[in-house]
Design a protein around this motif. Structure first.
Motif, PDB file in Angstrom:
ATOM      1  N   VAL A  52       0.839  -1.204   0.000  1.00  6.57           N
ATOM      2  CA  VAL A  52       0.000   0.000   0.000  1.00  6.57           C
ATOM      3  C   VAL A  52       0.871   1.251   0.000  1.00  6.57           C
ATOM      4  O   VAL A  52       0.661   2.187  -0.786  1.00  6.57           O
ATOM      5  N   GLU A  53       1.867   1.280   0.884  1.00  2.00           N
ATOM      6  CA  GLU A  53       2.734   2.450   0.976  1.00  2.00           C
ATOM      7  C   GLU A  53       3.520   2.655  -0.311  1.00  2.00           C
ATOM      8  O   GLU A  53       3.751   3.793  -0.745  1.00  2.00           O
ATOM      9  N   THR A  54       3.934   1.563  -0.960  1.00  5.50           N
ATOM     10  CA  THR A  54       4.668   1.671  -2.217  1.00  5.50           C
ATOM     11  C   THR A  54       3.799   2.297  -3.294  1.00  5.50           C
ATOM     12  O   THR A  54       4.247   3.173  -4.052  1.00  5.50           O
ATOM     13  N   HIS A  55       2.541   1.882  -3.389  1.00  4.53           N
ATOM     14  CA  HIS A  55       1.631   2.470  -4.380  1.00  4.53           C
ATOM     15  C   HIS A  55       1.352   3.939  -4.072  1.00  4.53           C
ATOM     16  O   HIS A  55       1.231   4.762  -4.987  1.00  4.53           O
ATOM     17  N   LEU A  56       1.247   4.277  -2.787  1.00  4.51           N
ATOM     18  CA  LEU A  56       1.023   5.671  -2.416  1.00  4.51           C
ATOM     19  C   LEU A  56       2.193   6.539  -2.854  1.00  4.51           C
ATOM     20  O   LEU A  56       2.010   7.637  -3.401  1.00  4.51           O
ATOM     21  N   ARG A  57       3.418   6.059  -2.606  1.00  6.12           N
ATOM     22  CA  ARG A  57       4.590   6.836  -3.006  1.00  6.12           C
ATOM     23  C   ARG A  57       4.696   6.932  -4.515  1.00  6.12           C
ATOM     24  O   ARG A  57       5.170   7.937  -5.045  1.00  6.12           O
ATOM     25  N   GLY A  58       4.260   5.894  -5.227  1.00  6.37           N
ATOM     26  CA  GLY A  58       4.337   5.902  -6.678  1.00  6.37           C
ATOM     27  C   GLY A  58       3.225   6.660  -7.352  1.00  6.37           C
ATOM     28  O   GLY A  58       3.219   6.784  -8.584  1.00  6.37           O
ATOM     29  N   GLY A  59       2.270   7.180  -6.581  1.00  5.89           N
ATOM     30  CA  GLY A  59       1.182   7.954  -7.163  1.00  5.89           C
ATOM     31  C   GLY A  59       0.143   7.112  -7.877  1.00  5.89           C
ATOM     32  O   GLY A  59      -0.674   7.654  -8.624  1.00  5.89           O
TER      33      GLY A  59
ATOM     34  N   ARG B  24      -2.715   5.353  -6.923  1.00  4.26           N
ATOM     35  CA  ARG B  24      -3.717   5.017  -5.916  1.00  4.26           C
ATOM     36  C   ARG B  24      -4.765   4.052  -6.455  1.00  4.26           C
ATOM     37  O   ARG B  24      -5.427   3.370  -5.676  1.00  4.26           O
ATOM     38  N   TRP B  25      -4.940   3.993  -7.763  1.00  2.00           N
ATOM     39  CA  TRP B  25      -5.917   3.063  -8.306  1.00  2.00           C
ATOM     40  C   TRP B  25      -5.530   1.614  -8.031  1.00  2.00           C
ATOM     41  O   TRP B  25      -6.369   0.723  -8.117  1.00  2.00           O
ATOM     42  N   ARG B  26      -4.268   1.378  -7.665  1.00  2.55           N
ATOM     43  CA  ARG B  26      -3.809   0.021  -7.370  1.00  2.55           C
ATOM     44  C   ARG B  26      -3.953  -0.346  -5.891  1.00  2.55           C
ATOM     45  O   ARG B  26      -3.532  -1.415  -5.469  1.00  2.55           O
ATOM     46  N   LEU B  27      -4.553   0.523  -5.092  1.00  2.00           N
ATOM     47  CA  LEU B  27      -4.617   0.295  -3.654  1.00  2.00           C
ATOM     48  C   LEU B  27      -5.657  -0.740  -3.251  1.00  2.00           C
ATOM     49  O   LEU B  27      -5.531  -1.367  -2.192  1.00  2.00           O
ATOM     50  N   PHE B  28      -6.708  -0.912  -4.038  1.00  2.00           N
ATOM     51  CA  PHE B  28      -7.843  -1.681  -3.557  1.00  2.00           C
ATOM     52  C   PHE B  28      -7.481  -3.099  -3.141  1.00  2.00           C
ATOM     53  O   PHE B  28      -7.883  -3.570  -2.073  1.00  2.00           O
TER      54      PHE B  28
ATOM     55  N   HIS C  61      -0.073  11.245 -11.989  1.00  2.00           N
ATOM     56  CA  HIS C  61      -1.070  12.014 -11.248  1.00  2.00           C
ATOM     57  C   HIS C  61      -2.410  11.318 -11.423  1.00  2.00           C
ATOM     58  O   HIS C  61      -2.622  10.595 -12.390  1.00  2.00           O
ATOM     59  N   ASP C  62      -3.309  11.557 -10.490  1.00  2.00           N
ATOM     60  CA  ASP C  62      -4.615  10.933 -10.648  1.00  2.00           C
ATOM     61  C   ASP C  62      -5.361  11.612 -11.796  1.00  2.00           C
ATOM     62  O   ASP C  62      -5.107  12.766 -12.155  1.00  2.00           O
ATOM     63  N   ASP C  63      -6.296  10.865 -12.385  1.00  2.00           N
ATOM     64  CA  ASP C  63      -6.992  11.337 -13.579  1.00  2.00           C
ATOM     65  C   ASP C  63      -7.827  12.581 -13.311  1.00  2.00           C
ATOM     66  O   ASP C  63      -7.994  13.424 -14.189  1.00  2.00           O
ATOM     67  N   ARG C  64      -8.374  12.696 -12.111  1.00  2.00           N
ATOM     68  CA  ARG C  64      -9.189  13.874 -11.810  1.00  2.00           C
ATOM     69  C   ARG C  64      -8.333  15.141 -11.832  1.00  2.00           C
ATOM     70  O   ARG C  64      -8.755  16.167 -12.372  1.00  2.00           O
ATOM     71  N   SER C  65      -7.136  15.089 -11.244  1.00  2.00           N
ATOM     72  CA  SER C  65      -6.260  16.257 -11.259  1.00  2.00           C
ATOM     73  C   SER C  65      -5.880  16.633 -12.692  1.00  2.00           C
ATOM     74  O   SER C  65      -5.810  17.818 -13.024  1.00  2.00           O
ATOM     75  N   VAL C  66      -5.626  15.626 -13.528  1.00  5.01           N
ATOM     76  CA  VAL C  66      -5.308  15.902 -14.937  1.00  5.01           C
ATOM     77  C   VAL C  66      -6.505  16.530 -15.627  1.00  5.01           C
ATOM     78  O   VAL C  66      -6.365  17.503 -16.384  1.00  5.01           O
ATOM     79  N   MET C  67      -7.695  15.987 -15.393  1.00  4.63           N
ATOM     80  CA  MET C  67      -8.904  16.538 -16.002  1.00  4.63           C
ATOM     81  C   MET C  67      -9.108  18.000 -15.597  1.00  4.63           C
ATOM     82  O   MET C  67      -9.406  18.858 -16.442  1.00  4.63           O
ATOM     83  N   GLU C  68      -8.944  18.290 -14.323  1.00  8.96           N
ATOM     84  CA  GLU C  68      -9.166  19.657 -13.858  1.00  8.96           C
ATOM     85  C   GLU C  68      -8.074  20.600 -14.367  1.00  8.96           C
ATOM     86  O   GLU C  68      -8.367  21.743 -14.735  1.00  8.96           O
ATOM     87  N   PHE C  69      -6.830  20.144 -14.386  1.00  8.68           N
ATOM     88  CA  PHE C  69      -5.750  20.970 -14.928  1.00  8.68           C
ATOM     89  C   PHE C  69      -6.014  21.271 -16.402  1.00  8.68           C
ATOM     90  O   PHE C  69      -5.875  22.417 -16.847  1.00  8.68           O
ATOM     91  N   ALA C  70      -6.388  20.243 -17.175  1.00 10.58           N
ATOM     92  CA  ALA C  70      -6.638  20.445 -18.605  1.00 10.58           C
ATOM     93  C   ALA C  70      -7.821  21.371 -18.817  1.00 10.58           C
ATOM     94  O   ALA C  70      -7.806  22.235 -19.723  1.00 10.58           O
ATOM     95  N   THR C  71      -8.869  21.244 -18.008  1.00 10.23           N
ATOM     96  CA  THR C  71     -10.034  22.122 -18.141  1.00 10.23           C
ATOM     97  C   THR C  71      -9.667  23.565 -17.831  1.00 10.23           C
ATOM     98  O   THR C  71     -10.026  24.488 -18.577  1.00 10.23           O
TER      99      THR C  71
END
Length: 562
Positions: A70-77, A79-83, A299-309
């Motif tokens: 879990v911590e490795t996925h968090l550091r790697g950005g 988060r979709w792999r956390l479940f 980066h998470d997809d939402r941040s990319v979507m908002e940055f692009a918008t």
């Protein structure tokens, strides 16, 4: 433009494991895996170790391995792999429950991370989040009853409802969130008001958004993200309320940090929207071009979507025929492009991602949200922006901050510390506890994991640092740092010379070379402090701060070796 997967994913991850080696001890394999640098090989090895531990009935090691993953996925950005690792962590805890144990908070925090990942990517199914939100799966804590949810459940339900476009439900859960007692597992107490202010601002409640965030602007207790995150959260409410000079000052100060901080990417959309709505179009274009290369980073997809918008909005408000230098992207060379062409590319990215979210959600809310952003235009004539050297880093308090009402601690009436608990005297002497260590890290605003043995593990840049209690009565604070860079075994003499030189010239940490027998040398260090006669929480904070600072310096020195 970003080369991202945009389709929703609903399947569970499959663990890629190799058959266990004969006679291999899972605990030894986990110890070696922790010394590996972040990356796919480390992820694969941790999955293998976790499966090995499960197969041999070593539940404690399996839980620690999944926690490390879990911590490795968090550091790697990612988060979709956390479940999957979070689900397996919870399953291991249910198989070997420890009610009220020191790791309950970590498990609940992991659950929040996994559910929050739903907000950041369409690759996670709503049903997966619903499974983790089922309070009947709670481990070691009192399950929520009816509407009386805890702080973690209330927060994530509020944010998911807002993400789906169900404002009435989101407002209901926000009231629950604000009413329940503070909980460290719910997140940094200085960051939670910022999240609430962002929700309120999205609903058009400008005054209430400013009131919620004011407590952080007045001086956070220790969160390293503040006050810049809070200033960014107040940017648009201040601008819409006509406090343009205050908004301009906040933007300059906050962007100075967010322009380079890895975690600052999620705030860039607000800075770009401020520039567009505040009439600072030249600055908005400069920020957009400067930050475009960060789309290459995870980066998470939402941040990319908002940055692009927000970037497309800046382009729509600026001179369409103006040309800017678009940085090189992967195999595509840098090029001069018109503002209108750049805006069209960004709009395509934002539209595709919004469509993927809506396809997963079964609503049109995200597409409608970006359309509303794109329809906005400057609200007022631009005011002069202050120069960066006119704003000192500790330039607080901010004059005229909106007055707050009610209790700032979520309704408990108690003074809440940065760790989310009731404040206690910093001078109170007592035995060293794991809680003292975690509270010191909470006050710093640092992320960490706490395994079942009471070892606290975190990462700061190239340094992986663990804190644990040793000695017959747990009276010794032991901090161990492992540098991210490895040296080939052939450079053993050079590694020894480096460590000897460090120990001669530096007091902390004590440096040494570890050979795990895989052809690479691990450069590590440690600090040991005997606290047999007791210690105050303030002293533990000083010791933790010193261990982090010197550990980071050590890892940076290793990274700088030729």
């Amino acid at each position: 433009m970003t080369g991202r997967r945009t389709g929703p994913g609903r399947g569970r991850q499959r663990s890629r494991t190799a058959p266990p080696a004969s006679g291999e001890r899972p605990a030894d394999a986990l110890h070696a895996a922790r010394d590996m640098p972040d990356g796919e090989p480390r992820i694969t090895e941790l999955e293998r170790v976790a499966a090995l531990a499960e197969a041999t009935g070593d539940t404690a090691t399996a839980r620690s391995a999944w926690s490390e993953l879990v911590e490795t996925h968090l550091r790697g950005g990612e988060r979709w792999r956390l479940f999957e690792p979070v689900r397996r962590c919870l399953a291991a805890a249910r198989a070997r429950p420890t009610p009220g144990g020191p790791d309950d908070e970590t498990l609940r925090r992991y659950r929040r991370y996994a559910v929050e990942a739903l907000l950041g990517t369409p690759r996670i199914g709503l049903d997966q989040a619903a499974d983790l939100l089922d309070t009947r799966t709670e481990v070691g804590v009192k399950a929520a009853v009816g509407d009386g949810a805890d702080a973690v459940v209330a927060q994530v339900r509020c944010r998911i409802a807002d993400h789906l476009g169900d404002e009435p439900a989101a407002r209901h859960w926000l009231r629950r969130w604000q009413a329940v007692p503070a909980d460290p597992a719910a997140g940094c107490p200085d960051c939670l008001p910022v999240r609430q202010a962002e929700l309120l601002a999205g609903w058009g409640d400008w005054t209430e958004a400013c009131a919620v965030v004011a407590s952080v602007l007045d001086g956070p207790d220790g969160c390293t993200a503040q006050p810049e995150a809070a200033l960014t959260g107040a940017l648009l409410p201040w601008l819409r309320a006509g406090e343009t000079h205050r908004a301009a000052r906040a933007h300059v100060r906050a962007y100075r940090r967010h322009r380079v901080e890895p975690d600052g990417f999620g705030h860039l959309a607000t800075h770009l929207r401020f520039c567009a709505l505040g009439g600072h179009l030249g600055r908005g274009l400069a920020i957009l071009v400067e930050q475009l290369p960060r789309l290459d980073q995870p980066h998470d997809d939402r941040s990319v979507m908002e940055f692009a918008t927000a970037g497309a909005l800046v382009c729509a408000c600026a001179d369409a025929d103006r040309t800017v230098l678009r940085p090189a992207y992967r195999g595509r060379p840098a090029a001069q492009v018109t503002v209108s062409a750049l805006g069209a590319e960004l709009l395509a990215v934002a539209t595709a991602l919004a469509g993927s979210f809506d396809a997963r959600n079964g609503t049109g809310h995200q597409s409608g949200r970006i359309a509303a952003w794109l329809a906005e235009r400057p609200l007022a004539e631009p005011v002069p922006l202050p120069a960066e050297d006119e704003i000192e880093p500790d330039d607080e308090p901010w004059p005229g901050d909106a007055a707050t009402t009610g209790s700032e601690d979520g309704g408990t009436g108690a003074e809440v510390t940065a760790g989310g608990g009731v404040d206690r005297s910093a001078d109170e002497i007592g035995a060293l506890t794991v809680t003292m260590i975690t509270e010191a890290l909470d006050r710093r605003g640092d992320g960490y994991t706490l395994d079942p043995t009471g070892t606290v593990l975190g990462r700061w840049g190239d340094a992986v640092i663990q804190f644990r209690r040793t000695g017959e009565h747990g009276e010794i604070l032991h901090a161990r740092v492992v540098a991210g860079r490895r040296l080939p075994a052939a450079r053993r003499a050079e590694a020894y010379a480096f460590c000897n030189g460090w120990n001669r010239d530096r007091l902390l940490p004590t440096a040494y070379v570890h050979d795990p027998g895989v052809g690479e040398l691990v450069l590590a260090g440690e600090v040991t402090t005997d606290l047999a006669y007791g210690v105050a929480p303030a002293q533990v904070t000083v010791l933790v701060d010193a261990a982090v600072r010197t550990g980071v310096a050590y890892a940076e020195a290793v990274a700088a070796l030729p």
